[in-house]
Design a protein around this motif. Structure first.
Motif, short mmCIF file in Angstrom:
data_model
loop_
_atom_site.label_atom_id
_atom_site.label_comp_id
_atom_site.label_asym_id
_atom_site.label_seq_id
_atom_site.Cartn_x
_atom_site.Cartn_y
_atom_site.Cartn_z
N ILE A 1 1.01 -0.84 -0.39
CA ILE A 1 -0.15 0.11 -0.15
C ILE A 1 0.32 0.86 0.24
CG2 ILE A 1 -1.53 1.37 1.12
CD1 ILE A 1 -2.22 -1.56 0.10
N TYR A 2 1.00 1.77 -0.93
CA TYR A 2 2.08 2.72 -1.50
C TYR A 2 1.50 4.34 -0.72
CZ TYR A 2 4.58 -0.40 -4.30
OH TYR A 2 5.27 -2.02 -4.73
N PRO A 3 2.20 5.20 -0.90
CA PRO A 3 1.35 6.07 0.40
C PRO A 3 0.50 6.63 -1.14
CG PRO A 3 4.01 6.83 -0.06
CD PRO A 3 3.87 5.46 -1.14
N ALA A 4 -0.66 7.29 -0.55
CA ALA A 4 -1.91 7.54 -1.43
C ALA A 4 -1.97 9.68 -1.40
CB ALA A 4 -3.01 6.90 -0.65
N PRO A 5 -3.07 9.79 -2.71
CA PRO A 5 -3.55 11.04 -2.27
C PRO A 5 -3.62 10.98 -0.77
CG PRO A 5 -4.10 10.40 -4.20
CD PRO A 5 -2.99 9.05 -3.32
N PRO A 6 -3.40 12.49 -0.25
CA PRO A 6 -3.28 12.93 0.86
C PRO A 6 -5.10 12.91 1.63
CG PRO A 6 -2.22 15.37 -0.21
CD PRO A 6 -2.80 14.29 -0.95
N ALA A 7 -5.82 12.65 0.84
CA ALA A 7 -7.43 12.44 1.40
C ALA A 7 -6.85 10.96 1.43
CB ALA A 7 -8.81 12.77 0.10
N LEU A 8 -7.18 10.19 0.64
CA LEU A 8 -6.85 8.78 1.41
C LEU A 8 -6.25 8.09 2.23
CD1 LEU A 8 -7.99 5.84 0.50
CD2 LEU A 8 -6.62 5.70 -1.64
#
Length: 119
Positions: free
Chosen positions: A70-77
């Motif tokens: 689970i790679y870094p996600a956009p800020p909201a997610l």
């Protein structure tokens, strides 16, 4: 927990107590809702779901189920994922807490988007 090497995702899931098996089946259903053509295999003694260039491992452990990578996600997610982060590219969902299936849907959608953007 499982004994020996599972031959399929079905046998992997069946190697756990019924309550954990149910969680694993619901995660599988959640993945299939987003990626109905996902290919299911066992790799590294975990369930592996492959959808095109994207993939997701699901591993059941004594106290939690983990999703990898689970790679870094956009800020909201990422704000939703952050409480479950157990490592750089790992999330853990404790069995004693409700499993966030809607969050898993968003994670699978992101994994597919990330894989497609690399092509």
């Amino acid at each position: 927990m499982t004994n020996g090497k599972p031959a399929s995702i079905d046998s992997y899931f069946a190697g756990f107590p019924p309550d954990i098996e149910l969680i694993l089946e619901r995660i599988r259903d959640t993945i299939r809702a987003i990626a109905p053509d996902a290919v299911e295999t066992i790799k590294y003694d975990m369930a592996l779901f492959t959808f095109g260039e994207a993939y997701l491992y699901v591993g059941a452990w004594k106290r939690h189920v983990g999703l990898y990578p689970i790679y870094p996600a956009p800020p909201a997610l990422e704000a939703g994922v952050a409480p479950y982060r157990a490592g750089k590219d790992t999330v853990h969902f404790l069995y004693k807490k409700p499993i966030p299936y809607d969050l898993i849907k968003m994670i699978v959608t992101l994994r597919i988007k990330q894989a497609n953007s690399k092509g």
